[in-house]
Design a protein around this motif. Structure first.
Motif, PDB file in Angstrom:
ATOM      1  N   GLN A  11      47.338  74.788  71.589  1.00 43.45           N
ATOM      2  CA  GLN A  11      46.051  75.451  71.523  1.00 43.45           C
ATOM      3  C   GLN A  11      46.069  76.528  70.467  1.00 43.45           C
ATOM      4  O   GLN A  11      47.116  76.973  70.032  1.00 43.45           O
ATOM      5  N   VAL A  12      44.876  76.938  70.083  1.00 45.82           N
ATOM      6  CA  VAL A  12      44.701  77.990  69.097  1.00 45.82           C
ATOM      7  C   VAL A  12      43.822  79.078  69.704  1.00 45.82           C
ATOM      8  O   VAL A  12      42.783  78.773  70.292  1.00 45.82           O
ATOM      9  N   GLN A  13      44.241  80.296  69.573  1.00 52.38           N
ATOM     10  CA  GLN A  13      43.468  81.431  70.059  1.00 52.38           C
ATOM     11  C   GLN A  13      42.989  82.253  68.875  1.00 52.38           C
ATOM     12  O   GLN A  13      43.730  82.459  67.916  1.00 52.38           O
ATOM     13  N   LEU A  14      41.757  82.720  68.978  1.00 54.74           N
ATOM     14  CA  LEU A  14      41.169  83.568  67.940  1.00 54.74           C
ATOM     15  C   LEU A  14      40.778  84.907  68.559  1.00 54.74           C
ATOM     16  O   LEU A  14      40.144  84.935  69.614  1.00 54.74           O
ATOM     17  N   VAL A  15      41.128  85.973  67.894  1.00 51.83           N
ATOM     18  CA  VAL A  15      40.785  87.312  68.362  1.00 51.83           C
ATOM     19  C   VAL A  15      40.099  88.060  67.225  1.00 51.83           C
ATOM     20  O   VAL A  15      40.679  88.241  66.151  1.00 51.83           O
ATOM     21  N   GLU A  16      38.863  88.480  67.498  1.00 52.57           N
ATOM     22  CA  GLU A  16      38.093  89.223  66.506  1.00 52.57           C
ATOM     23  C   GLU A  16      38.224  90.721  66.763  1.00 52.57           C
ATOM     24  O   GLU A  16      38.475  91.158  67.886  1.00 52.57           O
ATOM     25  N   SER A  17      37.976  91.489  65.731  1.00 49.31           N
ATOM     26  CA  SER A  17      37.927  92.942  65.851  1.00 49.31           C
ATOM     27  C   SER A  17      37.055  93.489  64.731  1.00 49.31           C
ATOM     28  O   SER A  17      36.789  92.792  63.739  1.00 49.31           O
ATOM     29  N   GLY A  18      36.614  94.737  64.930  1.00 48.75           N
ATOM     30  CA  GLY A  18      35.895  95.423  63.860  1.00 48.75           C
ATOM     31  C   GLY A  18      34.416  95.625  64.079  1.00 48.75           C
ATOM     32  O   GLY A  18      33.763  96.259  63.247  1.00 48.75           O
ATOM     33  N   GLY A  19      33.852  95.126  65.139  1.00 47.57           N
ATOM     34  CA  GLY A  19      32.425  95.325  65.371  1.00 47.57           C
ATOM     35  C   GLY A  19      32.128  96.755  65.792  1.00 47.57           C
ATOM     36  O   GLY A  19      33.030  97.574  65.954  1.00 47.57           O
ATOM     37  N   GLY A  20      30.850  97.046  65.944  1.00 44.14           N
ATOM     38  CA  GLY A  20      30.472  98.374  66.386  1.00 44.14           C
ATOM     39  C   GLY A  20      29.036  98.699  66.046  1.00 44.14           C
ATOM     40  O   GLY A  20      28.251  97.819  65.672  1.00 44.14           O
ATOM     41  N   LEU A  21      28.707  99.975  66.184  1.00 44.79           N
ATOM     42  CA  LEU A  21      27.355 100.473  65.913  1.00 44.79           C
ATOM     43  C   LEU A  21      27.363 101.227  64.591  1.00 44.79           C
ATOM     44  O   LEU A  21      28.172 102.155  64.408  1.00 44.79           O
ATOM     45  N   VAL A  22      26.482 100.822  63.683  1.00 38.65           N
ATOM     46  CA  VAL A  22      26.392 101.472  62.377  1.00 38.65           C
ATOM     47  C   VAL A  22      24.931 101.704  62.019  1.00 38.65           C
ATOM     48  O   VAL A  22      24.035 101.107  62.627  1.00 38.65           O
ATOM     49  N   GLN A  23      24.730 102.526  61.014  1.00 36.99           N
ATOM     50  CA  GLN A  23      23.386 102.777  60.506  1.00 36.99           C
ATOM     51  C   GLN A  23      23.059 101.742  59.427  1.00 36.99           C
ATOM     52  O   GLN A  23      23.955 101.195  58.771  1.00 36.99           O
ATOM     53  N   ALA A  24      21.780 101.497  59.255  1.00 40.01           N
ATOM     54  CA  ALA A  24      21.346 100.602  58.181  1.00 40.01           C
ATOM     55  C   ALA A  24      21.868 101.121  56.840  1.00 40.01           C
ATOM     56  O   ALA A  24      21.854 102.335  56.592  1.00 40.01           O
ATOM     57  N   GLY A  25      22.345 100.193  56.026  1.00 39.16           N
ATOM     58  CA  GLY A  25      22.888 100.551  54.725  1.00 39.16           C
ATOM     59  C   GLY A  25      24.393 100.756  54.718  1.00 39.16           C
ATOM     60  O   GLY A  25      25.011 100.809  53.648  1.00 39.16           O
ATOM     61  N   GLU A  26      24.968 100.908  55.898  1.00 35.59           N
ATOM     62  CA  GLU A  26      26.406 101.113  55.992  1.00 35.59           C
ATOM     63  C   GLU A  26      27.151  99.776  55.968  1.00 35.59           C
ATOM     64  O   GLU A  26      26.563  98.706  55.849  1.00 35.59           O
ATOM     65  N   SER A  27      28.471  99.880  56.098  1.00 32.07           N
ATOM     66  CA  SER A  27      29.327  98.691  55.995  1.00 32.07           C
ATOM     67  C   SER A  27      30.197  98.541  57.231  1.00 32.07           C
ATOM     68  O   SER A  27      30.519  99.521  57.907  1.00 32.07           O
TER      69      SER A  27
END
Length: 123
Positions: free
Chosen positions: A1-17
């Motif tokens: 099997q293959v497992q995928l783990v994401e990270s890096g999401g969150g709350l930002v203001q428009a125009g940000e990265s």
């Protein structure tokens, strides 16, 4: 099997990265492509970006010029750099991998998905 783990999401203001990361692990024989889909409330799932093992890249028209997908093949990791974010980019972002894995002496090819990471862009 293959497992995928994401990270890096969150709350930002428009125009940000925001930069998303996704690491694939398991009994991986090869990864043919990795990419990102997103699902926003009341909308259909959208393919955002894809990168193949040959570095062929595709983007949704809605993110061209703002998002950049890249990968570290040695680490089975894909990244999504999202710049100039808009409120309409608010969604749960899902990483996927078209991969071949080992199991009981055989190889299997399938599409695997991460659990998703929320990106919220406030205007």
């Amino acid at each position: 099997q293959v497992q995928l783990v994401e990270s890096g999401g969150g709350l930002v203001q428009a125009g940000e990265s925001v930069r998303l990361s996704c690491v694939a692990s398991g009994s991986i024989f090869s990864i043919n492509a990795m990419g990102w889909h997103r699902l926003a409330p009341g909308k259909q799932r959208e393919s955002v970006a894809t990168i193949t093992s040959g570095d062929r890249i595709n983007y949704a028209d809605s993110v061209k010029g703002r998002f950049t997908i890249s990968r570290d093949s040695a680490k089975n990791t894909v990244f999504l750099q999202m710049n100039s974010l808009k409120s309409e980019d608010t969604a749960v972002y899902y990483c996927y991998a078209d991969a071949t894995h080992y199991s009981n002496g055989r190889t299997y090819t399938s599409t695997y998905w991460g659990q998703g990471t929320q990106v919220t862009v406030s205007s």
